[in-house]
Every structure is written in C-alpha cells, then in structure tokens.
Design a protein around this motif. Structure first.
Motif, PDB file in Angstrom:
ATOM      1  N   VAL A 481     -46.707 -57.732 -63.629  1.00 11.31           N
ATOM      2  CA  VAL A 481     -47.815 -56.890 -63.526  1.00 11.31           C
ATOM      3  C   VAL A 481     -48.396 -56.305 -65.131  1.00 11.31           C
ATOM      4  CG1 VAL A 481     -47.934 -53.965 -63.361  1.00 11.31           C
ATOM      5  CG2 VAL A 481     -46.745 -55.990 -61.132  1.00 11.31           C
ATOM      6  N   ILE A 520     -40.781 -47.669 -70.805  1.00  6.33           N
ATOM      7  CA  ILE A 520     -40.845 -46.218 -70.101  1.00  6.33           C
ATOM      8  C   ILE A 520     -42.875 -47.101 -71.040  1.00  6.33           C
ATOM      9  CG2 ILE A 520     -41.570 -44.711 -72.107  1.00  6.33           C
ATOM     10  CD1 ILE A 520     -38.043 -43.631 -71.807  1.00  6.33           C
ATOM     11  N   ILE A 523     -44.517 -48.450 -67.926  1.00  4.85           N
ATOM     12  CA  ILE A 523     -45.087 -47.651 -66.994  1.00  4.85           C
ATOM     13  C   ILE A 523     -45.832 -47.139 -68.163  1.00  4.85           C
ATOM     14  CG2 ILE A 523     -44.134 -45.423 -66.261  1.00  4.85           C
ATOM     15  CD1 ILE A 523     -41.319 -46.493 -66.472  1.00  4.85           C
ATOM     16  N   ILE A 526     -49.317 -49.216 -67.341  1.00  2.55           N
ATOM     17  CA  ILE A 526     -49.693 -49.034 -66.374  1.00  2.55           C
ATOM     18  C   ILE A 526     -50.770 -48.406 -66.054  1.00  2.55           C
ATOM     19  CG2 ILE A 526     -48.838 -49.528 -63.928  1.00  2.55           C
ATOM     20  CD1 ILE A 526     -46.264 -51.433 -64.508  1.00  2.55           C
ATOM     21  N   GLN A 527     -50.400 -47.485 -66.464  1.00  3.14           N
ATOM     22  CA  GLN A 527     -50.345 -45.994 -66.073  1.00  3.14           C
ATOM     23  C   GLN A 527     -52.237 -46.002 -67.188  1.00  3.14           C
ATOM     24  OE1 GLN A 527     -48.998 -42.756 -65.682  1.00  3.14           O
ATOM     25  NE2 GLN A 527     -47.435 -43.703 -64.377  1.00  3.14           N
ATOM     26  N   ARG A 528     -52.487 -46.624 -67.996  1.00  2.00           N
ATOM     27  CA  ARG A 528     -53.877 -46.985 -69.309  1.00  2.00           C
ATOM     28  C   ARG A 528     -54.335 -48.320 -68.679  1.00  2.00           C
ATOM     29  NH1 ARG A 528     -55.267 -43.566 -71.602  1.00  2.00           N
ATOM     30  NH2 ARG A 528     -57.337 -44.967 -72.022  1.00  2.00           N
ATOM     31  N   PRO A 530     -53.967 -50.027 -65.417  1.00  2.00           N
ATOM     32  CA  PRO A 530     -52.843 -50.428 -63.894  1.00  2.00           C
ATOM     33  C   PRO A 530     -53.478 -52.316 -63.159  1.00  2.00           C
ATOM     34  CG  PRO A 530     -54.186 -48.656 -63.375  1.00  2.00           C
ATOM     35  CD  PRO A 530     -55.132 -49.293 -65.001  1.00  2.00           C
ATOM     36  N   ARG A 531     -54.206 -52.331 -63.697  1.00  2.00           N
ATOM     37  CA  ARG A 531     -54.232 -53.982 -63.641  1.00  2.00           C
ATOM     38  C   ARG A 531     -53.887 -54.661 -64.337  1.00  2.00           C
ATOM     39  NH1 ARG A 531     -56.141 -54.021 -58.883  1.00  2.00           N
ATOM     40  NH2 ARG A 531     -57.210 -52.516 -57.649  1.00  2.00           N
TER      41      ARG A 531
ATOM     42  N   SER C 155     -54.318 -41.598 -63.573  1.00  2.00           N
ATOM     43  CA  SER C 155     -54.884 -43.559 -63.606  1.00  2.00           C
ATOM     44  C   SER C 155     -54.931 -43.797 -62.243  1.00  2.00           C
ATOM     45  CB  SER C 155     -53.852 -43.637 -64.576  1.00  2.00           C
ATOM     46  OG  SER C 155     -52.462 -43.251 -64.901  1.00  2.00           O
ATOM     47  N   VAL C 157     -53.001 -44.722 -59.848  1.00  2.00           N
ATOM     48  CA  VAL C 157     -52.249 -45.932 -59.856  1.00  2.00           C
ATOM     49  C   VAL C 157     -51.120 -45.809 -58.433  1.00  2.00           C
ATOM     50  CG1 VAL C 157     -50.001 -47.220 -60.223  1.00  2.00           C
ATOM     51  CG2 VAL C 157     -51.156 -46.389 -62.453  1.00  2.00           C
ATOM     52  N   ILE C 165     -43.393 -49.225 -60.520  1.00  2.00           N
ATOM     53  CA  ILE C 165     -43.181 -48.340 -61.539  1.00  2.00           C
ATOM     54  C   ILE C 165     -42.198 -46.982 -61.553  1.00  2.00           C
ATOM     55  CG2 ILE C 165     -45.170 -49.077 -62.636  1.00  2.00           C
ATOM     56  CD1 ILE C 165     -46.650 -45.772 -62.371  1.00  2.00           C
TER      57      ILE C 165
END
Lengths: 543, 248, 379
Positions: A481, A520, A523, A526-528, A530-531, C155, C157, C165
C-alpha cells in the motif's frame, strides 16, 4: 607470584626463542609433566605448569585450558591426571593430552585439581605466551586479541618476542595493537604512549575508543598532557570513523530487513497489486513454503546427507510449486466467486488462513521445526567496520533476483502480457480469446508461488512454525500500500524505504517503538496519499 | 462582460490527466435563469467540465466563479452543492436501498449537519413538497418501492426529482435521456423546460433531436475548449463544427 | 420528543430481542442466587460470567454493525476500542486493590513496584474514582476513533485501504501495550482485581450484578443504535454506504456523518470492553491482536450485517460454539472458525437474519418483485 612468573617466562623464552616449534616432545614425554600438575600444593602445580610451558608444545594448551576451566582431576586409584566432565551421576574421563576416552568414574573416584587466583593469572599468562607462539596464525591472532583485552603487562615481553618473529601481516597488526594496549595501561614513556595512541587510532573500533577514552581521562596514572592531547585527537578521529561505519551498518541492516519485506510483499504485489485480490492467507503461503523447505531438507537428511548443501536449491522449485498449487486451489474454490467484493474476499481468505494454520499445526505440531543452513549460507565476513553474514547476504541477493525475474515475467512473456491484458480490460481480453478464468487462477498461483519462495528464504532466518506467516501479513500489506498498488517498482522502493527507516529508528527508539513509529508513519502517509508513493493517476483509477 | 452579473463564470480553465488535456483553457458564461445545451464528441471534456464545476476535480489553472463572487475551485463537493449547484449523473445514481420517498426526502432542501438530521422529522410543508415532486415526476405510485427496483427511465426521472427537491440555482444535467424511449425523451424535454423557468440549467446531451426540442443556446465543445456558440441552427452551419462533429 | 426519538427505531425484531434480554435480566439472577447449588435450575458463577462475556461480545458486534452494516466501513480494529475501554476499567479495578497487592503498596499497583517505579504516572490519576473511569471508558476510545477518523475520512481513505490501516492501528497499539514502560503492566496486563464499587468481585452476587449491567448496556446500545439508524441521519449513512459521492453532491459532508457513526461505535465498543474486564478478571495486550478484531467481524457476518439484531445473535452463537469446540474438540475450532468465514461469505452474504428475511419474502408473495440488493461497492 610475580617472581614465579618471571622465572617461568624466562625459562619459556629461553627455550622458545631459537627452536620453539621444533622442540616438540611426544605425548609420552609430556605425560610425566602433566602428572606433575596433580602433585599436591599450589606451588607444585605452578612448577609443573612452568615445566609444561617450557616445552612450548601446542599439545599442552588443551591441558592448561582444562586446568583453567576446572575440568582437570586426579584419579584417586592411580593418581593419573585426567579431564573429567559431568555425565549423569558420575564423570566421563578423557586423557588430557590425547583426548582418548578413559571410561566413566564415580563422583568420589576423582579429585579436582584446585587453583587459586595467583595460579589463575599464571595460567592465563602461560596460555597467552604459548599461544602467541603457536604455529597456527589464527591462534596467534586470538592470543594477541586476548592480550589486547586483558592489558596484562606481564605479557609485554612475550609480545615483543612474538612480534620480532611474526611474518603474517594480520597477526602482526593484532600484536602491535595488543602491545599498544598494554603500553597505555602501564607506565611507558610519553613517546611510546603517543605511538600506541596512533596504533589504536588506526584500529578505530569501539574497543580502541574505550582504551583511548581511558587514556584521555586518566589523571591518576601520571599520563602527561602530550599523551592526553594525542588521545583526545585520536578519539575525535575514531568517533567520526565509527559513526560512519555505524551508518553503513544500519544501511546494511536496513537493506537486509528491506529485502525480507520485499520477499514477503512481492507475491502480494501480484495478487493484491495486479489482481486487486485481498489475500489475507498470503502469510500462510509463505509459511507453506517454509514447511516445504523443511520437508525437502528432511528428505535430504534421510537419503542424501552428503548433498545437504544443495537442499535449499531443490527446495526453491518445490516450495514455488506447492504454494502455487495451494494458491490455484484457493482461487478456483473460493476467490473466483468473490471478484469485485474486496471486503468479502478479505474475510474469506482470513478464514482460509486460520484453517491452513491449524492444518499445519495438526500435521507438523505446534513447535518450531528445525531448518538447517547450508554451509555456504553460514558464517560471516568483515568488510571494513561491517560484519556481514552470508545468510543475510544471500537473502538480499535472492530478493532482488526474484524481483527481477518477476519483472521480466510480467513484461516480456506471453503470460505476463495476458495478465496485464486481463487486469486492464477483462471483457476485451476475453473477446481476444484470452481465457480469463485461467489467467486469474495462474496469476494467483504465481503470487502464491512467489510467497512460497519467500518462505524458503525466511526459513533461514525465522522460526518455522504455523504462525510464521502471521508475522509478515501486516508488514506486507503496508509495503504494497505504501509503495502504491499495482506498481512493482513501488513495492521495491516501499520495502527498502520501510526497512531502512525501521533500522535507523531502532537505535534511538528501540525495536518495538521503532516499529510502532513506522506503523503510525504509514497510517498518516496513507491518509496524505491514499494511493501510495507511486500512484497511478487519471480517469482509469477513478472508475 | 462583467463576471458580477453572471451565475456561472468559467475563465481559462485547464485540467490534465497524465499529460492528457481534458480541458484546455475553457471559458464559458451562464446567466441567471438561462438554459444551455452543451454538445460535443466523446472526449470533448463535457463530463470533466461538470466535475470541475461541482468540485470533483480541481482545475490546474483558471477561474470558476458562482454568482460572480464565490470561487468554486477551492471548495469541496458538499459546499458547492449547498451553494445551489445540483448535478444529475450520466448513469442514473439513486440510493437503491432507499424508497423513492426517502430518496426525495434526503435530497430535500433542509439543514445538512449531522445533528440536525439526527433529530429531523418531516414537516407538513416538506411532505407536501415531496408529494408535489412525486406528481411532477409521475412516481407517486412507486413512492414506497426501493429505488433499486425502478426501471431505467424511472430512475432518470427520480434523479431529476431529486434535483428539484434540492432546489438548486443551477442544475447540471448529464445526458438525461440516454436509454429513454422517444416518448419518454419528449416528456423529459418538457420537464426540463418547466424547470428552466425558475432555475439555470446546463444540459449535456448527444441526442440532437432532444437538443432541438429544448430550443436553447448551444455550446459546442471540442478538445477541451469552446468551438462554437449560438443557436442550434447557427452552430449546425458552422464549418468547423461540421468537420469535427456533425459531419461525420 | 426524546422518547419519540428513541422509540422510532423499534420494530418487531427489536421487540423480540428486548424481550429476551428482559427475561435474561430476571431469570439469570433468580437461577444463580435463588436456587440451591444442586438444583438442575442452578447457574454457577462461572456460567453467569460466561453469559456475561457473550453479551459483552454482542455489544461489540452491535457497535461494529453500526459502521460496517450501515456505513460500509469494515473495521479490522474494533478490538482496539473494546480493549481501551477494558483498560480504562482495569485501571479503576487496579486502583481498588490498594494495599492488598503482593507488595502491599497502597499507592502503586504491583507491576509498578516490581519495575521500581516510585510514583503513579500522570495518566493513572483519577482512575481511583469510578465515575472518572466510567467516563474514560467512552472518552478514550471515542477520542482515538475521532482522531483516526478525522484524518482517514477527510482524506477519503475507503474500502480495503481503510480496513488495512485500522488493522495496523490495533497492531501498533498491541505492540505499544506490550511494552513495560507504557505503564499498563506490559505482557501480563492488569489482573488480580479485588473489588468493584466496594463489592467483592468474586462473589456470586457481584457477578450477577455485572451480568445485569451488561444486559442493560446491551439493551440501551440496541435502542440507541436502532434510533440512529431509523433517523434521517441513518438514511444518510446508508446512502453513504451505497453511493458516497452522490451523497456529497447532495450537499452532505459525508466525512462528518462517517465520523459521527465511527466515534459512536467506538464508544459502544469501549463500554463493552469495560463490562468484559471485571467479568473475565483480566485485560492484557493480546486483546488488541488483529485476529480478535476480525473474529468480531465474523460474528456480524454470521448474524447478518446491517440488521443490528443479527450481530447480537451471531456473537452469542459463534462464541457459544467457540466455548464448546475449544473444550471438546480444540483441534477443530480453527477449522470450524475458518470454515465459517468462507461459508458465510460465499453462501450466506446476508447472514442468518438476512436468510430468514429472504425466505419469508419468497414464500407468500411470489408476485411482488423483490428489491435487487445493492452490490457491495468496490475499492
């Protein structure tokens, strides 16, 4: 004590100097001297020790070592000196010189030859001197290292003698360093000490740093300012070098962990990245590969123990095929009904992972299975300040080989073309005559087979137990991911980056906290994005 | 012309995906109460234009102003929707598990904050408005059926009904008659013309018969920018338009 | 007005469930305390605690259904919220031990004395008060969920990414709580509890009391969840599950709706954990393991996601099966559980209650066209 030692040393050196190595006596001639060790008082023992040392014969080294370890005993029946080791209720006896077994004895039938602290010092000095003259270069080097650590001033003369005769460059260096270490501890002249500081600076490792620190801070033993200055400068230079090597070592550890992550994740990059199937049983494919390795090795142990070194090479295709076949079976029986329903796929494959773990546990038992390392994978070598084990080195190489092979397979083969065609446009691929169902099954099998290959490698560094796969599943998903789904290069970069970051955090945060921080970080990452790192952009993704 | 008096004002809007320019310095003005038909071949940027207006896609460059003052490029979809821009998708998108009534209730102009919806109960006016929309869209008999069980045409109409319930100032309607019978197409045209009285509407459509039926100003898009603008007859006579689109 | 809000979600299914809970709340105390130990009707303290445990899991399943069944967020980390609630209660119970620990230190729990700590860490302050712990049981998981959801939903997700996550989140928490210097007892967790609110925690009457408290909590949780789901907010949530971007174009800030459901769900899970700890007598970091989160998901799937009552039923059934298997056929339990995952996803996508509803619809009224189930949205 000191007097006795000087006497011993003088006697030894007198003998050793011209013809130390030719003066070897036969075991028969040594036997009476050995017998003398058990004569009675400490003084008697010391005298016998000196006698043994005089011979300069390497054969006496194991005798003196046994004395040092407290294994040397007197057999009460005949007063013979024997090596006695605990076996069951009694002792197993061996001849100290020849190592021949002498049967067993009751606990009361032998008496230990006792040594006191004074004797102990003499013993280690004798051993040091004896081994410094050993015909074997490795033994001499180890002896020099021992003196380096003990900083025993008594060994200085022996060292000087040995140095004068030494021809092997590496041993010479070790001896010079040992001499420097001893000199700095004693009250040598400033010039000698400064020269010694230089030698230690050359050595430049943690041990040297400790000695230099001691020198720089010493007030009590009368170190002059010039020596201290030299030491302080040397410390700065050594510290800088150590920091550099430390970084290099971390980099290597990072690369090593990264390649393990890459191996674990690369199969997932196919099933999840290319096909979009969430396979929670991926870790179990790795585990099956590890057990396949175990079975292949068992077969080798059984039928061809001489070829054991090749067992890993045979295990590779076996593991690939076994894991791949399990993968195909899973795809045909479960996953194909769940395409387009990723969350359901996740749950079903999780269930499969539980069942597979229990199946392996039922067949092979819950405990760890022993997977051996072939000789070409054991041991280590030093590269400057780095210590690199062959096992880790091969895993790094192997990970990159697998990655390269997969890349070629996907890019250059007909099968790879079919896979890409099916993932990009299923109905069109179908219309072109590609049997999509078969491609699905084989692609999933390919990903699982690669996981099996990872299992072969991981069996070398991890415990082969039914839980083996569980430890890798979350990490693998993180890598894929993080790197960007559907992008093999992303997986490579993701694995190496996460491995590197993990290992660089470890010295500051500790292994567990380091791992938590990495999790962390992912996590948040991925939020910044997502891909992932290498995301595909554009309309195709949004659909 | 000044941006102040316009309802929607696009100036020099560009968007590219991986090097492909979906919109190329597009400029377009919609006046309050106006109805505009947008035509163009596949890939001309019609849907991307709607995405940019409604906040689904952010433009790389350019200005988009709503009512001459609100910059839409920095807002997220819900904020834009709450300004009064409603959108009907190319493929009818209704909430299939909800009944027709619930679909309309969800769309109805009302406070959108979670705590307000938690304690919401339909007022008499709300119910009357939903009834009215059910009548307009001829879905009254289907009010308690799950939207998923409607026919394709009914879903299109329900989505138009949802737009009505939202009561936006500007409606973006993407291919409202795709997959409809001729009779349905005609009814839809009437429905949209009714709506146009009170709202501004942008209709994207392929169906020339339908566009003629609407009888409004037409903008022709090509490769992400405006090729021609005017009445259907005048753009139909435009040589460039004939080359890229109509003449094929 | 408030009553109307709470009653609006209640249907026939709810009636049955609440009746069963009411019967349990009366029958269990009577059978445990009012009968002779040799009577066939007698319930041992052990059985009462076991039933209580099932109902705690039922509450956890209910909270999970709220986000998975109605918003489409498959959380693989709900055990994190459950366990945090459990730790908050465990900290209160530890403080109640006082000087009765092995080291007899009135100010510090045993494990801190063992680690040579000299004073209580700041985050342990206040936990000697029940009311404080009771608030923290909801606040701690709620805050974590809020912070996590705030970033994740904003964001955008979604789907499996979000699931993975959430799993990483609970995994990170597990690693953290295994560390001794976190101040939560490391490996061993919190245990050796003596009393709760002044009652001996081992006593049969206390166990019955805890059981009844669990029944009440489950009933309240159920009524609350039903009300939320039946409200317009609930309809928005379902719309988000089925077509999130469409909801955005209607002007709803879907992030906030998801955040609301997510946080509420975490608070409910926290309460479930808090009731679980005094009944099993221990809380340790292994509860955080991703496996326990996923196990909770299967309870929901077995009962039927999106039905609220189904997950309650599923949690009780699966855990009853687990108790039976692990005692009688321990080798087979993981096969059974694994098989359940596969069979339910393949053949029973709507769970037991969904199946029952399907059968009921099909039998009497063949004429009416049944609703096409909306397909699960992809990644």
């Amino acid at each position: 004590m000191h007097r006795a030692f000087c006497w011993l040393l003088a006697a030894f050196l007198a003998l050793a100097a011209p013809s130390a190595f030719s003066a070897n006596l036969g075991a028969a001639d040594l036997a009476p001297l050995v017998r003398g060790l058990g004569a009675g008082s400490y003084a008697d023992t010391e005298k016998a020790l000196a006698g043994l040392a005089e011979t300069g014969d390497p054969a006496v080294v194991p005798v003196i070592e046994a004395l040092q370890a407290g294994d040397l005993h007197i057999r009460k029946a005949d007063g013979a000196v024997v090596v006695a080791k605990r076996a069951g209720n009694g002792y197993a006896l061996t001849d100290p010189l020849t190592g021949a077994a002498l049967g067993e004895a009751d606990r009361n039938a032998v008496e230990k030859i006792r040594i006191n602290n004074a004797l102990r010092r003499t013993i280690s000095a004798t051993l040091g001197a004896l081994t410094l003259m050993s015909p074997d270069a490795n033994t001499r080097r180890q002896a020099a290292e021992a003196v380096f650590k003990s900083r025993d001033a008594n060994a200085l003369d022996a060292l000087n003698m040995a140095l004068a005769k030494e021809t092997d460059e590496r041993v010479r260096r070790a001896m010079t360093q040992a001499r420097a270490s001893v000199l700095l501890a004693g009250d040598a002249s400033d010039a000698d000490k400064i020269a010694a500081v230089d030698v230690l600076k050359e050595r430049g490792d943690q041990d040297a740093l400790a000695l230099l620190n001691g020198t720089a801070n010493s007030v009590s033993n009368g170190g002059s300012d010039a020596v201290k200055d030299a030491a302080t400068k040397a410390i700065a230079s050594v510290e800088q070098r150590l920091a550099l090597w430390g970084a290099a070592q971390n980099l290597w550890y990072g690369l090593s962990l990264g390649s393990v992550l890459l191996l674990a994740a690369i199969g997932l990059a196919v099933t999840f990245g290319v096909m979009g199937v969430i396979n929670m049983a991926h870790g179990e494919m790795v585990m099956i590969g590890a057990y396949a390795t175990f079975l292949v090795q068992e077969a080798f142990r059984q039928w061809a123990p001489g070829l054991f070194d090749f067992s890993i090479l045979v295990a590779l295709p076996v593991a690939f095929l076994v894991s791949g076949a399990v993968g195909v079976a899973i795809e045909r029986s479960v996953i194909r009904w769940l395409y387009g329903r990723p969350l359901e796929t996740l749950l079903a494959t999780w269930g499969l992972s539980l069942a597979l773990q229990q199946a392996v546990r039922s067949i092979f038992g819950p405990t760890n299975r022993e997977v051996g390392a072939p000789s070409w994978m054991s041991g280590a070598f030093e590269l400057g300040g780095l210590t690199i084990t062959y096992g880790r080195l091969w895993i790094v190489v192997f990970a990159f080989l697998v990655f390269g092979a997969l890349l070629v397979a996907l890019r250059k083969t007909w099968f790879g073309l079919s896979i890409r065609a099916v993932t990009q446009n299923r109905s069109m691929a179908n219309a072109m005559g590609i049997r999509t169902a078969r491609v699905d099954a084989l692609t999933f099998g390919l990903g699982s087979g690669i996981a099996g290959l990872a299992g072969v490698a991981l069996s070398q560094i991890d415990n082969v137990s039914p839980n083996l796969g569980q430890g890798y599943i979350i990490d693998s998903f993180m890598v894929v991911v993080f790197g960007g789904v559907g992008n093999l290069w992303g997986t490579l970069v993701g694995a190496l980056a996460l491995g590197g970051v993990n290992k660089f955090l470890e010295p500051y945060a500790g292994a567990v906290l380091g791992k938590i921080l990495v999790l962390i970080f992912i996590i948040l990452f991925i939020q910044r994005r997502p891909r992932g790192l290498f995301a595909l952009k554009g309309r195709a993704v949004e659909a | 012309m000044s941006a102040q008096d316009t309802l929607l004002y696009l100036d020099g809007v560009s968007v590219s995906f991986d090097g492909f320019r979906a919109l190329n310095s597009l400029s377009l003005v919609i006046e309050p109460g106006e109805m505009r038909a947008i035509i163009g071949p596949n890939g001309a940027g019609k849907t991307t234009m709607m995405d940019v207006i409604t906040g689904k896609t952010r433009p790389d460059t350019g200005t988009i102003l709503f009512e001459g003052r609100t910059d839409l490029t920095s807002l997220r979809e819900p904020a834009i929707a709450n300004l009064g821009i409603g959108r009907k998708f190319q493929r009818p998108t209704v909430f299939e598990m909800h009944t027709v009534w619930d679909n309309l209730e969800l769309s109805l102009k009302a406070p959108r904050r979670p705590l307000k919806t938690l304690t919401y109960s339909a007022t008499k006016e709300d119910r009357a408005r939903i009834e009215e929309i059910l009548d307009i869209t001829r879905l009254s008999p289907r009010r308690d059926r799950p939207a998923g069980s409607l026919s394709h045409g009914e879903k299109q109409w329900l989505e138009i009904g949802m737009l009505l319930a939202q009561d936006p100032k500007l409606l973006l309607v993407d291919e409202p008659v795709a997959g409809m019978t001729d009779a349905e197409t005609e009814q839809t045209a009437h429905l949209l013309k009714d709506i146009a009285g009170k709202h501004s509407v942008i209709v994207v459509e392929h169906d020339m018969v339908f566009v003629r039926e609407l009888g409004v100003k037409v903008t022709v898009l090509h490769e992400g920018s405006v090729l021609a603008e005017g009445s259907l007859d005048s753009v139909s006579a435009n040589k460039q338009v004939i080359d890229v689109y109509l003449g094929r | 007005m408030l009553t109307r809000f709470f009653l609006m979600g209640l249907d026939k299914k709810a009636g049955v469930l609440l009746t069963v809970l009411a019967v349990l709340a009366v029958a269990v105390p009577v059978m445990a305390l009012g009968t002779a130990p040799d009577s066939p009707w007698h319930l041992s303290t052990h059985t009462v605690a076991l039933l209580g445990k099932y109902l705690c899991f039922a509450l956890l399943a209910l909270s999970l259904d709220l986000v998975w069944g109605f918003v489409g967020i498959l959380s693989l980390g709900h055990a994190a919220f459950f366990t945090l609630g459990g730790y908050a209660m465990g900290m209160y119970l530890m403080r109640q031990i006082g000087s009765r620990g092995v080291y007899g230190n009135a100010d510090l729990p045993d494990f801190m004395v063992f680690l040579n700590w000299t004073e209580l860490p700041w985050y342990w302050h206040g936990f000697d008060q029940f009311w404080f712990a009771a608030i923290m049981v909801m606040v701690v998981p709620g805050l974590l969920a809020f912070a996590f959801g705030w970033f994740a939903f904003r964001s955008r997700v979604t789907g499996v990414y979000l699931s993975i996550i959430t799993q990483a989140l609970t995994f990170a928490l597990m690693l953290a709580f295994f560390r001794n210097d976190m101040g939560f007892g490391g490996n061993n967790g919190l245990t050796d509890f003596k009393e709760i609110l002044g009652f001996d925690i081992q006593a049969a009457s206390t166990r019955v009391g805890l059981f009844v408290a669990t029944v009440v909590a489950l009933a309240i949780g159920y009524i609350l969840a039903s009300a939320v789901v039946a409200s317009k907010l609930g309809k928005v949530l379902i719309a988000v599950r089925d077509a999130e971007s469409r909801v955005r174009f209607l002007g709803y800030e879907t992030d906030r709706y998801k955040l609301f459901a997510w946080t509420l769900s975490a608070c409910m899970a926290g309460v479930a954990g808090a009731l679980y700890v005094p009944q099993v007598g221990i809380i340790n970091p292994s509860e955080f393991s991703p496996a326990s989160s996923i196990e909770a998901v299967i309870w929901v799937a077995v009962g039927g996601r999106g039905t609220l009552a189904g997950p309650v039923l599923g949690a009780v059934l699966v855990n009853f099966g687990k108790s039976y298997f692990t005692a009688a056929l321990p080798e087979l339990w993981l096969f059974a559980l694994g098989g359940l995952f596969v069979l339910v996803t393949l053949f029973l996508p709507k769970g037991i209650l969904g199946l029952a509803a399907q059968l009921r619809e099909r039998l009497p009224a063949r004429a009416t066209v049944t609703a096409k189930p909306a397909d699960q949205k992809g990644v």
